[in-house]
Design an enzyme around this catalytic site. Structure first.
Site, PDB file in Angstrom:
ATOM      1  N   LYS A 161     -19.591   8.484  19.172  1.00 14.43           N
ATOM      2  CA  LYS A 161     -19.461   7.782  17.886  1.00 14.43           C
ATOM      3  C   LYS A 161     -20.354   6.533  17.842  1.00 14.43           C
ATOM      4  O   LYS A 161     -21.118   6.330  16.885  1.00 14.43           O
ATOM      5  CB  LYS A 161     -17.995   7.413  17.653  1.00 14.43           C
ATOM      6  CG  LYS A 161     -17.740   6.606  16.399  1.00 14.43           C
ATOM      7  CD  LYS A 161     -18.078   7.363  15.122  1.00 14.43           C
ATOM      8  CE  LYS A 161     -18.008   6.451  13.923  1.00 14.43           C
ATOM      9  NZ  LYS A 161     -18.324   7.092  12.667  1.00 14.43           N
TER      10      LYS A 161
ATOM     11  N   GLU B 157     -17.987   7.058   3.483  1.00 15.53           N
ATOM     12  CA  GLU B 157     -17.323   6.663   2.243  1.00 15.53           C
ATOM     13  C   GLU B 157     -18.199   7.106   1.084  1.00 15.53           C
ATOM     14  O   GLU B 157     -19.424   7.085   1.165  1.00 15.53           O
ATOM     15  CB  GLU B 157     -17.119   5.144   2.216  1.00 15.53           C
ATOM     16  CG  GLU B 157     -16.010   4.723   3.166  1.00 15.53           C
ATOM     17  CD  GLU B 157     -15.818   3.218   3.210  1.00 15.53           C
ATOM     18  OE1 GLU B 157     -16.147   2.529   2.231  1.00 15.53           O
ATOM     19  OE2 GLU B 157     -15.336   2.732   4.250  1.00 15.53           O
TER      20      GLU B 157
ATOM     21  N   LYS C 162       0.839  -1.205   0.000  1.00 15.31           N
ATOM     22  CA  LYS C 162       0.000   0.000   0.000  1.00 15.31           C
ATOM     23  C   LYS C 162       0.872   1.253   0.000  1.00 15.31           C
ATOM     24  O   LYS C 162       0.650   2.185  -0.770  1.00 15.31           O
ATOM     25  CB  LYS C 162      -0.906  -0.029   1.234  1.00 15.31           C
ATOM     26  CG  LYS C 162      -2.018   0.977   1.210  1.00 15.31           C
ATOM     27  CD  LYS C 162      -2.938   0.828   2.406  1.00 15.31           C
ATOM     28  CE  LYS C 162      -4.125  -0.046   2.125  1.00 15.31           C
ATOM     29  NZ  LYS C 162      -5.165  -0.001   3.153  1.00 15.31           N
TER      30      LYS C 162
ATOM     31  N   CYS D  35     -18.948  -0.113   8.851  1.00  6.80           N
ATOM     32  CA  CYS D  35     -19.178   0.606  10.111  1.00  6.80           C
ATOM     33  C   CYS D  35     -20.475   0.227  10.837  1.00  6.80           C
ATOM     34  O   CYS D  35     -20.426  -0.237  11.972  1.00  6.80           O
ATOM     35  CB  CYS D  35     -19.150   2.112   9.863  1.00  6.80           C
ATOM     36  SG  CYS D  35     -17.490   2.696   9.491  1.00  6.80           S
TER      37      CYS D  35
ATOM     38  N   GLY E  71     -35.051   0.263   2.092  1.00  9.68           N
ATOM     39  CA  GLY E  71     -34.228  -0.486   1.150  1.00  9.68           C
ATOM     40  C   GLY E  71     -33.857  -1.855   1.695  1.00  9.68           C
ATOM     41  O   GLY E  71     -34.591  -2.426   2.506  1.00  9.68           O
TER      42      GLY E  71
ATOM     43  N   LEU F 244     -34.018   8.002   5.966  1.00  4.53           N
ATOM     44  CA  LEU F 244     -35.375   7.439   5.959  1.00  4.53           C
ATOM     45  C   LEU F 244     -35.673   6.809   4.597  1.00  4.53           C
ATOM     46  O   LEU F 244     -36.825   6.795   4.163  1.00  4.53           O
ATOM     47  CB  LEU F 244     -36.411   8.527   6.288  1.00  4.53           C
ATOM     48  CG  LEU F 244     -36.489   8.962   7.751  1.00  4.53           C
ATOM     49  CD1 LEU F 244     -37.587  10.013   7.943  1.00  4.53           C
ATOM     50  CD2 LEU F 244     -36.756   7.771   8.675  1.00  4.53           C
TER      51      LEU F 244
ATOM     52  N   GLY G 159     -25.295  -1.806   5.440  1.00  2.00           N
ATOM     53  CA  GLY G 159     -24.131  -2.696   5.385  1.00  2.00           C
ATOM     54  C   GLY G 159     -22.900  -1.847   5.592  1.00  2.00           C
ATOM     55  O   GLY G 159     -22.957  -0.806   6.243  1.00  2.00           O
TER      56      GLY G 159
ATOM     57  N   THR H   1     -12.928   3.869  15.490  1.00  2.27           N
ATOM     58  CA  THR H   1     -14.142   3.757  16.302  1.00  2.27           C
ATOM     59  C   THR H   1     -13.924   2.673  17.352  1.00  2.27           C
ATOM     60  O   THR H   1     -13.659   1.520  17.007  1.00  2.27           O
ATOM     61  CB  THR H   1     -15.328   3.386  15.401  1.00  2.27           C
ATOM     62  OG1 THR H   1     -15.439   4.386  14.393  1.00  2.27           O
ATOM     63  CG2 THR H   1     -16.619   3.304  16.201  1.00  2.27           C
TER      64      THR H   1
ATOM     65  N   GLU I  55     -14.239   9.753  14.000  1.00  3.51           N
ATOM     66  CA  GLU I  55     -14.404  10.245  12.633  1.00  3.51           C
ATOM     67  C   GLU I  55     -15.825   9.936  12.135  1.00  3.51           C
ATOM     68  O   GLU I  55     -16.337   8.853  12.335  1.00  3.51           O
ATOM     69  CB  GLU I  55     -13.358   9.575  11.717  1.00  3.51           C
ATOM     70  CG  GLU I  55     -13.387  10.059  10.296  1.00  3.51           C
ATOM     71  CD  GLU I  55     -13.430  11.569  10.217  1.00  3.51           C
ATOM     72  OE1 GLU I  55     -12.519  12.241  10.727  1.00  3.51           O
ATOM     73  OE2 GLU I  55     -14.411  12.115   9.655  1.00  3.51           O
TER      74      GLU I  55
HETATM   75  P1  NAD Z   1      -9.079   0.160   6.647  1.00  6.51           P
HETATM   76  O1  NAD Z   1      -9.021  -1.304   6.823  1.00  6.51           O
HETATM   77  O2  NAD Z   1      -9.482   0.744   5.333  1.00  6.51           O
HETATM   78  O3  NAD Z   1      -7.651   0.799   7.013  1.00  6.51           O
HETATM   79  C1  NAD Z   1      -6.898   0.446   8.123  1.00  6.51           C
HETATM   80  C2  NAD Z   1      -5.408   0.496   7.763  1.00  6.51           C
HETATM   81  O4  NAD Z   1      -4.646   0.256   8.939  1.00  6.51           O
HETATM   82  C3  NAD Z   1      -4.996  -0.563   6.746  1.00  6.51           C
HETATM   83  O5  NAD Z   1      -4.367   0.063   5.648  1.00  6.51           O
HETATM   84  C4  NAD Z   1      -4.023  -1.454   7.524  1.00  6.51           C
HETATM   85  O6  NAD Z   1      -3.004  -1.965   6.717  1.00  6.51           O
HETATM   86  C5  NAD Z   1      -3.509  -0.466   8.558  1.00  6.51           C
HETATM   87  N1  NAD Z   1      -2.904  -1.085   9.736  1.00  6.51           N
HETATM   88  C6  NAD Z   1      -3.347  -2.129  10.472  1.00  6.51           C
HETATM   89  N2  NAD Z   1      -2.500  -2.391  11.476  1.00  6.51           N
HETATM   90  C7  NAD Z   1      -1.500  -1.493  11.378  1.00  6.51           C
HETATM   91  C8  NAD Z   1      -0.304  -1.259  12.118  1.00  6.51           C
HETATM   92  N3  NAD Z   1       0.012  -2.013  13.185  1.00  6.51           N
HETATM   93  N4  NAD Z   1       0.518  -0.256  11.742  1.00  6.51           N
HETATM   94  C9  NAD Z   1       0.207   0.505  10.666  1.00  6.51           C
HETATM   95  N5  NAD Z   1      -0.898   0.328   9.926  1.00  6.51           N
HETATM   96  C10 NAD Z   1      -1.734  -0.661  10.281  1.00  6.51           C
HETATM   97  O7  NAD Z   1     -10.042   0.691   7.806  1.00  6.51           O
HETATM   98  P2  NAD Z   1     -10.905   2.044   7.796  1.00  6.51           P
HETATM   99  O8  NAD Z   1     -12.171   1.833   7.058  1.00  6.51           O
HETATM  100  O9  NAD Z   1     -10.018   3.174   7.426  1.00  6.51           O
HETATM  101  O10 NAD Z   1     -11.299   2.140   9.349  1.00  6.51           O
HETATM  102  C11 NAD Z   1     -10.352   2.496  10.334  1.00  6.51           C
HETATM  103  C12 NAD Z   1     -11.109   2.876  11.612  1.00  6.51           C
HETATM  104  O11 NAD Z   1     -11.918   4.021  11.363  1.00  6.51           O
HETATM  105  C13 NAD Z   1     -12.058   1.807  12.117  1.00  6.51           C
HETATM  106  O12 NAD Z   1     -12.086   1.839  13.518  1.00  6.51           O
HETATM  107  C14 NAD Z   1     -13.401   2.250  11.591  1.00  6.51           C
HETATM  108  O13 NAD Z   1     -14.463   1.803  12.372  1.00  6.51           O
HETATM  109  C15 NAD Z   1     -13.281   3.751  11.690  1.00  6.51           C
HETATM  110  N6  NAD Z   1     -14.151   4.510  10.773  1.00  6.51           N
HETATM  111  C16 NAD Z   1     -14.309   4.074   9.485  1.00  6.51           C
HETATM  112  C17 NAD Z   1     -15.114   4.822   8.617  1.00  6.51           C
HETATM  113  C18 NAD Z   1     -15.312   4.376   7.195  1.00  6.51           C
HETATM  114  O14 NAD Z   1     -16.243   4.871   6.557  1.00  6.51           O
HETATM  115  N7  NAD Z   1     -14.509   3.465   6.670  1.00  6.51           N
HETATM  116  C19 NAD Z   1     -15.744   6.001   9.064  1.00  6.51           C
HETATM  117  C20 NAD Z   1     -15.528   6.405  10.358  1.00  6.51           C
HETATM  118  C21 NAD Z   1     -14.730   5.657  11.232  1.00  6.51           C
END
Ligand code: NAD
Length: 454
Positions: free
Chosen positions: A207, A158, A35, A263, A256, A253, A260, A124, A154
């Site tokens: 959150k 997405e 990555k 989150c 559907g 509202l 999913g 989260t 956050e």
């Molecule tokens: P993701 O899986 O897309 O990204 C997580 C990243 O962390 C990955 O690239 C992974 O390789 C990296 N990672 C894991 N262990 C690591 C380590 N030890 N050192 C360095 N990097 C490491 O996850 P995401 O969707 O970005 O979600 C991350 C957090 O944010 C979660 O807690 C999620 O609930 C929260 N969140 C997500 C969203 C969303 O829409 N995706 C919105 C708000 C909050």
């Protein structure tokens, strides 16, 4: 300010890029070498509108970089954000092993001579995680380091993450020291958004409570939709009528196939689990989950009523991503539908504008054909299911779709198609929480087996 983001996924990459965009110097760290190599080589590994251009411009401005070197990032940054996964475990509790591992790595990388540092949890997490992170840092840091642990959940969505980050409704900062709060406010000052200043546990709870409430709204309207189907009412009109009440609001509202994504399902589970552990079970959320889990079986039952036996039937599915404008298929309802149809022996073809590769990976081992073209996907199909609310589906030429399909049946699982368009093209149109509609010329026999009110 100099910021480090640990975890360069959907949240870490978009957050880091937007911090750079408003003028901070940001290093995004990940332990996934491929990555980091991709990003360093100018390739953005996820699809998120506007993100690629923003990454490129901030990299060339020297404000954004990518690295696998966490100790270096800790040494160089005033504030270290944690944005690693917090997936659900079998029993619904949150897997905090990524948070624990990163907290330890940060701790051993700190040095007293670096001066004051803030470690921010952006992932989260269940309430009380902040105090555990602080404990890990105290335990593993070499010597007496000057650190505060802050919670800054956050709320980006997405598909509109860049806009959500640059123009947030509010920013929640949970801090137990004024110094940390003041520094965090400086980070967010360029965003010009209201800041909710709270203690760490309250920020963590905001959150979980916010996402669970949104999931609750979705399940509520889906339960209303089921009643509408039986009563011959129209859930879209009902939702409009209740959503105009400012106390309720029209958002979330849309009836559907249910929620999913990475989150809502896990955050609802996580909140149920933590509330039970605290002896105050949020039983209301069990019902939210139960309603959500009924959505796919309900759809499949309606399709069976139309097609009778699904074995060897050709079914086209539009949408693989869990929602529009993303390539993310984690906990996608569409993936669940495709798997269930394959399990029943149907021949499934699927199309998604952006989630073809991620979809193929999620459906590995299932005999589904993933198509590159919206229309080609429907060739010979006996039913078309609209499973994700991509705009291009509503704008499709249904005359052309009708020519491709064997039978004129559409199930719109997201209520996004224009009924006149599909009826005009000769389709019968089934949607969620509304009467099924039939083209004028269709013979009455074809309607048999449809139990929705007319
Ligand atoms: P993701 O899986 O897309 O990204 C997580 C990243 O962390 C990955 O690239 C992974 O390789 C990296 N990672 C894991 N262990 C690591 C380590 N030890 N050192 C360095 N990097 C490491 O996850 P995401 O969707 O970005 O979600 C991350 C957090 O944010 C979660 O807690 C999620 O609930 C929260 N969140 C997500 C969203 C969303 O829409 N995706 C919105 C708000 C909050």
């Amino acid at each position: 300010m100099k910021l480090a983001i640990i975890g360069t996924g959907y949240v870490g990459l978009t957050t880091g890029t937007c911090f750079a965009e408003v003028g901070h110097t940001v290093v995004c760290v990940d332990n996934d070498v491929r990555k980091v190599d991709a990003l360093t080589g100018g390739r953005v590994p996820i699809y998120e509108p506007e993100l690629e251009a923003l990454v490129a411009s901030n990299v060339s401005a020297g404000r954004l970089s990518f690295s696998t070197d966490l100790p270096r990032a800790v040494a160089d940054s005033d504030i270290i954000f944690i944005a690693v996964p917090t997936p659900p475990q079998e029993d619904g509790s949150v897997d905090l092993s990524y948070i624990e591992a990163v907290s330890q790595e940060i701790a051993v990388s700190l040095r007293p001579e670096y001066g004051y540092r803030i470690v921010v949890d952006k992932s989260t997490v269940p309430v009380s995680t902040g105090s555990k992170v602080a404990q890990v840092i105290r335990r593993y840091a070499p010597g007496d380091v000057d650190v505060d642990v802050v919670s800054n959940p956050e709320f980006l969505r997405e598909g509109s993450a860049v806009n959500d980050l640059l123009h947030p409704d509010r920013i929640v900062i949970g801090a137990d020291s004024q110094r940390a709060m003041d520094m965090m406010k400086r980070v967010y000052q360029p965003f010009n958004a209201p800041i909710v200043e709270v203690d760490v546990p309250s920020a963590e709870l905001i959150k979980h409570a916010a996402n669970s409430f949104l999931a609750l709204k979705i399940s509520y309207i889906n339960a209303v939709a089921a009643v509408c189907e039986k009563a011959g009412a129209d859930v879209t009109q009902v939702a409009r009528g209740i959503g105009m009440d400012k106390r309720i609001s029209p958002h979330f509202l849309n009836a559907g196939l249910g929620y999913g994504g990475s989150c809502f399902p896990k955050d609802v589970k996580g909140f149920i689990n933590v509330s039970e552990q605290l002896g105050e079970p949020m039983n209301i959320l069990r019902e939210v989950e139960a309603i959500n889990e009924q959505q796919v079986p309900r759809l499949l039952a309606r399709i069976r009523e139309k097609l009778w036996v699904l074995r060897n039937k050709r079914i086209a599915v539009w949408g693989i991503a869990f929602k529009q404008n993303t390539d993310d298929v984690r906990e996608s309802v569409s993936v669940k539908i495709i798997k269930a149809l394959c399990d029943e022996g149907a021949h499934v073809t699927a199309y998604d504008p952006k989630a073809r590769e991620t979809g193929a990976a999620a459906l590995k081992g299932y005999p589904v054909t993933i198509c590159d073209d919206l229309y080609e996907c429907t060739r010979g199909a006996e039913t078309l299911i609209v499973a994700t609310e991509w705009r291009e589906f509503a704008l499709a030429n249904f005359g052309k779709v009708r020519e491709m399909m064997r039978l004129p049946i559409i199930f719109d699982g997201r209520n996004i198609l224009h009924a006149e368009n599909v009826l005009h093209a000769g389709f019968e149109y089934h949607s969620i929480g509304r009467r099924s509609l039939y083209p004028k010329a269709q013979s009455p026999q074809l309607r048999d087996g449809d139990n929705t009110a007319r």
